[in-house]
Design a protein around this motif. Structure first.
Motif, PDB file in Angstrom:
ATOM      1  N   THR A  65       0.840  -1.195   0.000  1.00 31.55           N
ATOM      2  CA  THR A  65       0.000   0.000   0.000  1.00 31.55           C
ATOM      3  C   THR A  65       0.876   1.248   0.000  1.00 31.55           C
ATOM      4  O   THR A  65       1.816   1.358   0.797  1.00 31.55           O
ATOM      5  CB  THR A  65      -0.918   0.037   1.236  1.00 31.55           C
ATOM      6  N   TRP A  66       0.549   2.169  -0.896  1.00 34.18           N
ATOM      7  CA  TRP A  66       1.202   3.472  -0.899  1.00 34.18           C
ATOM      8  C   TRP A  66       0.475   4.413   0.063  1.00 34.18           C
ATOM      9  O   TRP A  66      -0.747   4.442   0.100  1.00 34.18           O
ATOM     10  CB  TRP A  66       1.188   4.085  -2.298  1.00 34.18           C
ATOM     11  N   HIS A  67       1.253   5.169   0.833  1.00 34.26           N
ATOM     12  CA  HIS A  67       0.712   6.174   1.743  1.00 34.26           C
ATOM     13  C   HIS A  67       1.333   7.520   1.402  1.00 34.26           C
ATOM     14  O   HIS A  67       2.455   7.579   0.871  1.00 34.26           O
ATOM     15  CB  HIS A  67       1.035   5.828   3.199  1.00 34.26           C
ATOM     16  N   THR A  68       0.631   8.581   1.729  1.00 33.85           N
ATOM     17  CA  THR A  68       1.143   9.933   1.513  1.00 33.85           C
ATOM     18  C   THR A  68       1.191  10.681   2.836  1.00 33.85           C
ATOM     19  O   THR A  68       0.212  10.684   3.598  1.00 33.85           O
ATOM     20  CB  THR A  68       0.268  10.715   0.521  1.00 33.85           C
ATOM     21  N   TRP A  69       2.329  11.271   3.107  1.00 36.69           N
ATOM     22  CA  TRP A  69       2.527  12.078   4.322  1.00 36.69           C
ATOM     23  C   TRP A  69       3.170  13.395   3.895  1.00 36.69           C
ATOM     24  O   TRP A  69       4.270  13.401   3.356  1.00 36.69           O
ATOM     25  CB  TRP A  69       3.417  11.342   5.314  1.00 36.69           C
ATOM     26  N   GLN A  70       2.434  14.474   4.093  1.00 38.61           N
ATOM     27  CA  GLN A  70       2.917  15.798   3.675  1.00 38.61           C
ATOM     28  C   GLN A  70       3.414  15.776   2.223  1.00 38.61           C
ATOM     29  O   GLN A  70       4.504  16.239   1.904  1.00 38.61           O
ATOM     30  CB  GLN A  70       4.008  16.298   4.629  1.00 38.61           C
ATOM     31  N   GLU A  71       2.577  15.188   1.364  1.00 42.88           N
ATOM     32  CA  GLU A  71       2.811  15.114  -0.077  1.00 42.88           C
ATOM     33  C   GLU A  71       4.022  14.272  -0.462  1.00 42.88           C
ATOM     34  O   GLU A  71       4.531  14.383  -1.579  1.00 42.88           O
ATOM     35  CB  GLU A  71       2.932  16.523  -0.677  1.00 42.88           C
ATOM     36  N   ARG A  72       4.470  13.417   0.452  1.00 38.49           N
ATOM     37  CA  ARG A  72       5.579  12.497   0.164  1.00 38.49           C
ATOM     38  C   ARG A  72       5.111  11.065   0.379  1.00 38.49           C
ATOM     39  O   ARG A  72       4.322  10.791   1.276  1.00 38.49           O
ATOM     40  CB  ARG A  72       6.786  12.822   1.056  1.00 38.49           C
ATOM     41  N   THR A 103      10.477   6.613   0.358  1.00 38.86           N
ATOM     42  CA  THR A 103      10.993   6.920  -0.965  1.00 38.86           C
ATOM     43  C   THR A 103      12.021   8.049  -0.909  1.00 38.86           C
ATOM     44  O   THR A 103      12.261   8.655   0.147  1.00 38.86           O
ATOM     45  CB  THR A 103       9.852   7.337  -1.902  1.00 38.86           C
ATOM     46  N   ARG A 104      12.566   8.366  -2.043  1.00 42.59           N
ATOM     47  CA  ARG A 104      13.560   9.436  -2.148  1.00 42.59           C
ATOM     48  C   ARG A 104      12.986  10.800  -1.786  1.00 42.59           C
ATOM     49  O   ARG A 104      13.739  11.725  -1.480  1.00 42.59           O
ATOM     50  CB  ARG A 104      14.130   9.482  -3.565  1.00 42.59           C
ATOM     51  N   HIS A 105      11.662  10.916  -1.784  1.00 37.16           N
ATOM     52  CA  HIS A 105      11.034  12.205  -1.521  1.00 37.16           C
ATOM     53  C   HIS A 105      11.242  12.665  -0.079  1.00 37.16           C
ATOM     54  O   HIS A 105      11.059  13.840   0.231  1.00 37.16           O
ATOM     55  CB  HIS A 105       9.543  12.136  -1.835  1.00 37.16           C
ATOM     56  N   PHE A 106      11.637  11.756   0.803  1.00 39.10           N
ATOM     57  CA  PHE A 106      11.893  12.119   2.199  1.00 39.10           C
ATOM     58  C   PHE A 106      13.336  12.553   2.429  1.00 39.10           C
ATOM     59  O   PHE A 106      13.674  13.000   3.529  1.00 39.10           O
ATOM     60  CB  PHE A 106      11.548  10.940   3.120  1.00 39.10           C
ATOM     61  N   TYR A 107      14.194  12.376   1.432  1.00 43.40           N
ATOM     62  CA  TYR A 107      15.601  12.735   1.572  1.00 43.40           C
ATOM     63  C   TYR A 107      15.726  14.243   1.828  1.00 43.40           C
ATOM     64  O   TYR A 107      15.011  15.028   1.209  1.00 43.40           O
ATOM     65  CB  TYR A 107      16.357  12.362   0.294  1.00 43.40           C
ATOM     66  N   PRO A 108      16.618  14.696   2.748  1.00 39.99           N
ATOM     67  CA  PRO A 108      17.597  13.928   3.524  1.00 39.99           C
ATOM     68  C   PRO A 108      17.165  13.632   4.963  1.00 39.99           C
ATOM     69  O   PRO A 108      18.001  13.540   5.862  1.00 39.99           O
ATOM     70  CB  PRO A 108      18.792  14.873   3.520  1.00 39.99           C
ATOM     71  N   ALA A 109      15.875  13.482   5.216  1.00 36.47           N
ATOM     72  CA  ALA A 109      15.403  13.216   6.574  1.00 36.47           C
ATOM     73  C   ALA A 109      16.019  11.929   7.130  1.00 36.47           C
ATOM     74  O   ALA A 109      16.133  10.922   6.427  1.00 36.47           O
ATOM     75  CB  ALA A 109      13.883  13.117   6.588  1.00 36.47           C
ATOM     76  N   ALA A 110      16.401  11.968   8.406  1.00 36.35           N
ATOM     77  CA  ALA A 110      17.003  10.824   9.091  1.00 36.35           C
ATOM     78  C   ALA A 110      15.929  10.038   9.843  1.00 36.35           C
ATOM     79  O   ALA A 110      14.804  10.520  10.030  1.00 36.35           O
ATOM     80  CB  ALA A 110      18.079  11.316  10.053  1.00 36.35           C
ATOM     81  N   PRO A 111      16.245   8.834  10.301  1.00 35.49           N
ATOM     82  CA  PRO A 111      15.257   8.033  11.027  1.00 35.49           C
ATOM     83  C   PRO A 111      14.637   8.738  12.229  1.00 35.49           C
ATOM     84  O   PRO A 111      13.467   8.495  12.546  1.00 35.49           O
ATOM     85  CB  PRO A 111      16.066   6.805  11.451  1.00 35.49           C
ATOM     86  N   GLU A 112      15.400   9.592  12.893  1.00 37.35           N
ATOM     87  CA  GLU A 112      14.866  10.294  14.049  1.00 37.35           C
ATOM     88  C   GLU A 112      13.661  11.149  13.679  1.00 37.35           C
ATOM     89  O   GLU A 112      12.761  11.364  14.504  1.00 37.35           O
ATOM     90  CB  GLU A 112      15.956  11.158  14.684  1.00 37.35           C
ATOM     91  N   TRP A 147      16.265   0.641  11.913  1.00 35.90           N
ATOM     92  CA  TRP A 147      16.293   1.210  10.580  1.00 35.90           C
ATOM     93  C   TRP A 147      17.422   0.648   9.739  1.00 35.90           C
ATOM     94  O   TRP A 147      18.488   0.288  10.258  1.00 35.90           O
ATOM     95  CB  TRP A 147      16.438   2.739  10.670  1.00 35.90           C
ATOM     96  N   ALA A 148      17.193   0.618   8.428  1.00 36.52           N
ATOM     97  CA  ALA A 148      18.219   0.279   7.440  1.00 36.52           C
ATOM     98  C   ALA A 148      18.069   1.229   6.265  1.00 36.52           C
ATOM     99  O   ALA A 148      16.957   1.649   5.935  1.00 36.52           O
ATOM    100  CB  ALA A 148      18.077  -1.162   6.972  1.00 36.52           C
ATOM    101  N   CYS A 149      19.178   1.598   5.645  1.00 36.00           N
ATOM    102  CA  CYS A 149      19.120   2.454   4.460  1.00 36.00           C
ATOM    103  C   CYS A 149      19.644   1.686   3.255  1.00 36.00           C
ATOM    104  O   CYS A 149      20.404   0.728   3.386  1.00 36.00           O
ATOM    105  CB  CYS A 149      19.891   3.751   4.668  1.00 36.00           C
ATOM    106  N   SER A 150      19.206   2.121   2.068  1.00 31.61           N
ATOM    107  CA  SER A 150      19.591   1.409   0.847  1.00 31.61           C
ATOM    108  C   SER A 150      19.415   2.298  -0.366  1.00 31.61           C
ATOM    109  O   SER A 150      18.707   3.311  -0.316  1.00 31.61           O
ATOM    110  CB  SER A 150      18.736   0.145   0.676  1.00 31.61           C
TER     111      SER A 150
END
Length: 257
Positions: free
Chosen positions: A5-12, A28-37, A89-92
């Motif tokens: 399921t795709w979700h949208t949070w603040q247009e991301r 997705t990349r749209h959250f970059y550069p936000a960190a896990p915190e 968390w894991a990044c990729s």
């Protein structure tokens, strides 16, 4: 059954999988550069966040081990929780992000499984840590997130042989290596190795290798979900190091209950 399921949070946008009952997300990349915190607030109230410095290893740590490390970010490629309300968390950016859940105990893991970590059987290492904490195999769920698809992931024959060596014991009744192992793996149903136009290259499906490793441990196919999304072929949503050679990543995380 709709798994993804795709979700949208603040247009991301971010993804979830119904196989996992705990709060989680493949961002997705749209959250970059936000960190896990920051990202954890999208999927759950404020939790203690744990991450590591990923080094393409086969090592899985607990929050206790992370907190005891003299390094701010200890070297590892997987984290398994020990208590409720821990976010791991894991990044990729082409490698496989794997989120794992015990649907009974509520404990979870986040794993970064590139070809090197897969060759070192990092997901089976995570399973062993779950079992050490009392988990039963039938209660585990494995979700392999967006990663480079096997149809486009070109590797050398030496890399292919190293990775599929991790599943060799379940492929042949006698030890195989090199080209003999490659041909034996290519002959199985839904093989993780495909042909490439260049004779010294192959196409490698890393997620499929991880799936085979888990099934060889006794995990049933319905306990595993693989995202139908390729980071390399979907530049609108995902970073891909193979495509751009940029050192940018997307995060995947899950919260224990």
């Amino acid at each position: 059954m709709q798994l993804w399921t795709w979700h949208t949070w603040q247009e991301r946008s971010f993804l979830t999988c119904s196989l996992l009952p705990q709060p989680h997300g493949f961002f997705t990349r749209h959250f970059y550069p936000a960190a896990p915190e920051a990202l954890v607030k999208v999927i759950s109230p404020a939790m203690q966040v744990y991450r590591v410095k990923q080094v393409h290893s086969g090592d899985v740590l607990t929050p206790t081990e992370i907190e005891a490390s003299p390094k701010l970010l200890p070297l590892a490629d997987g984290i398994i929780t020990e208590r409720p309300e821990q976010a791991v968390w894991a990044c990729s950016a082409d490698c496989t992000p794997a989120l794992v859940s015990d649907v009974i105990t509520g404990q979870v893991a986040a794993v970064h499984a590139g070809w090197r970590g897969t060759a070192q059987k990092i997901l089976p290492a995570a399973v062993a840590r779950f079992q050490a904490q009392g988990s039963q195999l039938e209660n585990l769920r494995f979700v392999l997130g967006p990663a480079i698809d096997g149809s486009v992931y070109q590797v050398g024959r030496d890399v292919a042989a190293e990775v599929v060596l991790s599943i060799e014991a379940g492929i042949s009744s006698e030890p195989l290596t090199g080209d003999a192992l490659i041909e034996a793996v290519r002959a199985i149903k839904n093989p993780p190795l495909l042909s490439d136009p260049q004779p010294d290259r192959l196409r490698l499906d890393v997620r499929r290798v991880n799936q085979i490793q888990l099934e060889q441990m006794g995990i049933e196919p319905e306990q595993i979900a693989i995202a139908p999304y390729c980071t390399y072929q979907d530049p609108a949503n995902f970073f891909s190091y193979r495509r751009t050679h940029e050192k940018k990543v997307q995060w995947s995380g899950i919260v224990s209950r």
